[in-house]
Design a protein around this motif. Structure first.
Motif, short mmCIF file in Angstrom:
data_model
loop_
_atom_site.label_atom_id
_atom_site.label_comp_id
_atom_site.label_asym_id
_atom_site.label_seq_id
_atom_site.Cartn_x
_atom_site.Cartn_y
_atom_site.Cartn_z
N GLY A 35 0.79 -1.22 0.00
CA GLY A 35 0.00 0.00 0.00
C GLY A 35 0.83 1.27 0.00
O GLY A 35 0.39 2.30 -0.53
N ILE A 36 2.02 1.24 0.59
CA ILE A 36 2.84 2.46 0.66
C ILE A 36 3.99 2.45 -0.34
O ILE A 36 4.68 3.44 -0.50
N GLY A 37 4.20 1.31 -1.01
CA GLY A 37 5.38 1.14 -1.85
C GLY A 37 5.52 2.17 -2.95
O GLY A 37 6.60 2.76 -3.14
N ALA A 38 4.45 2.42 -3.67
CA ALA A 38 4.53 3.33 -4.81
C ALA A 38 4.84 4.76 -4.37
O ALA A 38 5.65 5.45 -5.00
N ALA A 39 4.23 5.19 -3.27
CA ALA A 39 4.42 6.58 -2.81
C ALA A 39 5.85 6.85 -2.41
O ALA A 39 6.33 7.99 -2.51
N HIS A 40 6.58 5.81 -1.97
CA HIS A 40 7.95 6.00 -1.50
C HIS A 40 8.98 5.33 -2.41
O HIS A 40 10.16 5.28 -2.05
N GLY A 41 8.56 4.87 -3.57
CA GLY A 41 9.50 4.25 -4.50
C GLY A 41 10.15 2.98 -3.96
O GLY A 41 11.31 2.69 -4.27
N LEU A 42 9.42 2.23 -3.16
CA LEU A 42 9.98 1.03 -2.53
C LEU A 42 10.00 -0.15 -3.48
O LEU A 42 9.13 -0.27 -4.36
N ARG A 43 10.96 -1.03 -3.29
CA ARG A 43 11.05 -2.27 -4.07
C ARG A 43 10.84 -3.43 -3.09
O ARG A 43 11.78 -3.92 -2.47
N PRO A 44 9.58 -3.89 -2.95
CA PRO A 44 9.24 -4.89 -1.94
C PRO A 44 10.05 -6.18 -2.04
O PRO A 44 10.29 -6.84 -1.02
N GLU A 45 10.50 -6.54 -3.24
CA GLU A 45 11.25 -7.78 -3.40
C GLU A 45 12.63 -7.73 -2.76
O GLU A 45 13.30 -8.77 -2.60
N THR A 46 13.08 -6.54 -2.33
CA THR A 46 14.42 -6.41 -1.74
C THR A 46 14.42 -6.37 -0.22
O THR A 46 15.49 -6.23 0.38
N VAL A 47 13.26 -6.47 0.41
CA VAL A 47 13.22 -6.34 1.86
C VAL A 47 14.01 -7.47 2.52
O VAL A 47 13.92 -8.63 2.13
N ARG A 48 14.84 -7.12 3.50
CA ARG A 48 15.67 -8.11 4.20
C ARG A 48 15.96 -7.61 5.61
O ARG A 48 15.79 -6.43 5.91
N LEU A 49 16.39 -8.52 6.47
CA LEU A 49 16.69 -8.18 7.85
C LEU A 49 17.89 -7.24 7.92
O LEU A 49 18.91 -7.48 7.29
N ALA A 50 17.74 -6.16 8.69
CA ALA A 50 18.86 -5.24 8.92
C ALA A 50 19.44 -5.45 10.31
O ALA A 50 20.65 -5.54 10.48
N SER A 51 18.60 -5.54 11.33
CA SER A 51 19.09 -5.79 12.68
C SER A 51 17.92 -6.12 13.59
O SER A 51 16.75 -5.92 13.25
N ALA A 52 18.26 -6.61 14.76
CA ALA A 52 17.30 -6.82 15.85
C ALA A 52 17.91 -6.21 17.09
O ALA A 52 19.08 -5.86 17.10
N ASP A 53 17.12 -6.06 18.15
CA ASP A 53 17.70 -5.50 19.36
C ASP A 53 17.26 -6.27 20.58
O ASP A 53 16.69 -7.36 20.48
N ALA A 54 17.53 -5.71 21.75
CA ALA A 54 17.25 -6.42 22.99
C ALA A 54 15.77 -6.50 23.31
O ALA A 54 15.37 -7.21 24.22
N SER A 55 14.94 -5.79 22.56
CA SER A 55 13.50 -5.84 22.76
C SER A 55 12.88 -6.80 21.74
O SER A 55 13.54 -7.67 21.20
N PHE A 56 11.59 -6.60 21.46
CA PHE A 56 10.91 -7.42 20.46
C PHE A 56 10.89 -6.75 19.09
O PHE A 56 10.25 -7.24 18.17
N ARG A 57 11.58 -5.62 18.97
CA ARG A 57 11.62 -4.92 17.69
C ARG A 57 12.59 -5.59 16.72
O ARG A 57 13.64 -6.10 17.13
N ARG A 58 12.23 -5.54 15.43
CA ARG A 58 13.15 -5.94 14.37
C ARG A 58 13.20 -4.81 13.35
O ARG A 58 12.28 -4.00 13.24
N TYR A 59 14.30 -4.77 12.59
CA TYR A 59 14.47 -3.73 11.58
C TYR A 59 14.81 -4.39 10.25
O TYR A 59 15.69 -5.26 10.18
N PHE A 60 14.10 -3.99 9.20
CA PHE A 60 14.36 -4.48 7.85
C PHE A 60 14.91 -3.34 7.01
O PHE A 60 14.61 -2.17 7.25
N ARG A 61 15.68 -3.68 6.02
CA ARG A 61 16.14 -2.71 5.03
C ARG A 61 15.47 -3.03 3.70
O ARG A 61 15.34 -4.20 3.33
N ILE A 62 15.04 -1.98 3.00
CA ILE A 62 14.37 -2.16 1.72
C ILE A 62 14.91 -1.13 0.74
O ILE A 62 15.08 0.04 1.09
N ASP A 63 15.22 -1.57 -0.47
CA ASP A 63 15.74 -0.65 -1.48
C ASP A 63 14.64 0.26 -1.99
O ASP A 63 13.45 -0.09 -1.98
#
Length: 418
Positions: A35-63
């Motif tokens: 839903g947000i991909g087009a507005a921000h020029g995102l490439r959903p096929e590139t999403v991958r793990l960037a990092s995790a932390d000591a909580s329950f949060r995770r971070y992904f990187r997307i081109d």
């Protein structure tokens, strides 16, 4: 505390590399991204793990296409993580002229956020512990960001770092580190010594003036080589930074203990930093700020110089702390006019943090199954012993540490009352 992002040299994994325990959450994520991909020029096929932390949060990187090479997605399940503080503090940092990730999209119901990508390289990645002089410019940038953050402080905006919170944090040490990790009953003389020391530590820290406190302001959460205007919408800092505005453009020697500095010119603190009207901290981004509070001004400089993952010689710690104190005095922040008194407060604030973190690291291992954090606990125990050995009032705490660790009491200088 955020885990370091994947190094740039690591191969980019496919989207299928992201594992989801809940298929419904995985579907919600895919629908949101579409839903947000087009507005921000995102490439959903590139999403991958960037990092995790000591909580329950995770971070992904997307081109992304266009000027932004990539973006960061935060995955923060609402039943486990409240994203509102992150969104609030990101806005406060932008208003303060500190470079931090801008929140571009927020799915409040599912806990998905689209953020600026501040890169892969942390200050910790580029520091050479064997060359403190080479690291000083990075610490000058960190000081600049910290001064700007503190200058923006207002009461009643962030949760207070009050007595109740200080005591709850200190209680983690006897419960998780001593009781559960070391298997020692916290009772009798050991308990009495801890309680006596904790009362002194809390009173010392409550005596410090309050400002905005990041709570994990350390090299692991500071990003280097960041475009200065990214996520802030304000102009960049002149290359020499805030410390140069104090009359030491090339670094220079620190003053002796107790030396004061001249007062600010009438036009105010921001003008003294060479940036009337604002400006962002020089090429240094700040992460992991969602736990920010309003509390002791000594906390973040103690966190910066008594790091969870890096230790410096006392000479360098003193030098950088003096440089911060000079900048804070110049900016008319409420630090003690005497550096010796200020440094004592920093040490006692750092002591509270070290006790807390040792407890948290034990809890992460024993409760949350994250043993890698406990490997860094000896660094914190060394910090605790070093500080407790300086002040006679903290002799009971030193004896507790020596008892539970099986170490001998340190000998040397001690400051304070008998």
């Amino acid at each position: 505390m955020t885990a370091p992002p994947l190094p740039a040299s690591e191969p980019t994994p496919s989207a299928t590399a992201i594992l989801w325990a809940d298929p419904q959450r995985a579907a919600a994520f895919q629908n949101w991204l579409a839903g947000i991909g087009a507005a921000h020029g995102l490439r959903p096929e590139t999403v991958r793990l960037a990092s995790a932390d000591a909580s329950f949060r995770r971070y992904f990187r997307i081109d992304a296409t266009g000027s932004a090479a990539s973006r960061i997605v935060m995955d923060a399940p609402p039943d486990k993580e409240n994203s509102e503080p992150f969104v609030q503090v990101a806005r406060l940092m932008a208003e303060a002229g500190v470079t931090a990730p801008q929140v571009l999209e927020w799915d409040r119901a599912h806990g998905f956020l689209l953020l600026d990508d501040l890169g892969r390289e942390t200050m910790l990645d580029v520091i050479d512990p064997a060359r403190p002089d080479a690291s000083r410019p990075l610490y000058d940038q960190a000081i600049d960001a910290l001064i700007r953050w503190q200058l923006a402080s207002r009461p009643g905006v962030l949760p207070p770092y009050d007595r109740a919170l200080l005591e709850r944090e200190l209680a983690l040490f006897p419960e998780w580190y001593i009781g559960r990790h070391r298997g020692i009953a916290v009772e009798g003389q050991l308990k009495e010594r801890l309680e006596r020391s904790f009362r002194l530590i809390v009173e010392s820290n409550l005596a410090s003036p309050s400002v905005y406190v990041h709570r994990d302001f350390m090299p692991r959460n500071l990003m280097v080589n960041v475009a200065p205007t990214l996520g802030t919408g304000v102009s960049s800092l002149p290359p020499e930074g805030a410390l140069a505005a104090l009359g030491r453009p090339g670094g220079g020697s620190a003053p002796t203990l107790g030396t004061g500095v001249s007062s600010l010119p009438p036009e105010g603190a921001l003008a003294a930093l060479g940036r009337p009207g604002g400006g962002s901290a020089a090429d240094l981004g700040v992460l992991d700020f969602q736990d920010a509070v309003y509390g002791p001004i000594t906390y973040d400089i103690a966190s910066l110089m008594r790091d969870a993952f890096l230790s410096w010689d006392e000479e360098f710690v003193l030098d950088v702390t003096i440089r911060y104190w000079e900048a804070a005095r110049k900016a008319k922040l409420p630090v003690d006019a005497d550096f010796g008194a200020f440094y004592r407060s920093v040490e006692w604030m750092g002591l509270q943090r070290h006790l807390k973190v040792a407890g948290i690291f034990a809890r992460l291992t024993l409760r949350d199954g994250k043993p890698r954090y406990l490997a860094d606990t000896p660094r914190f125990i060394a910090y605790i012993r070093s500080t407790a050995s300086r002040y006679m009032e903290l002799t009971p705490l030193l004896r507790v540490i020596d008892e539970i660790e099986g170490t001998s009491a340190l000998t040397g200088f001690a400051y304070g009352r008998v």
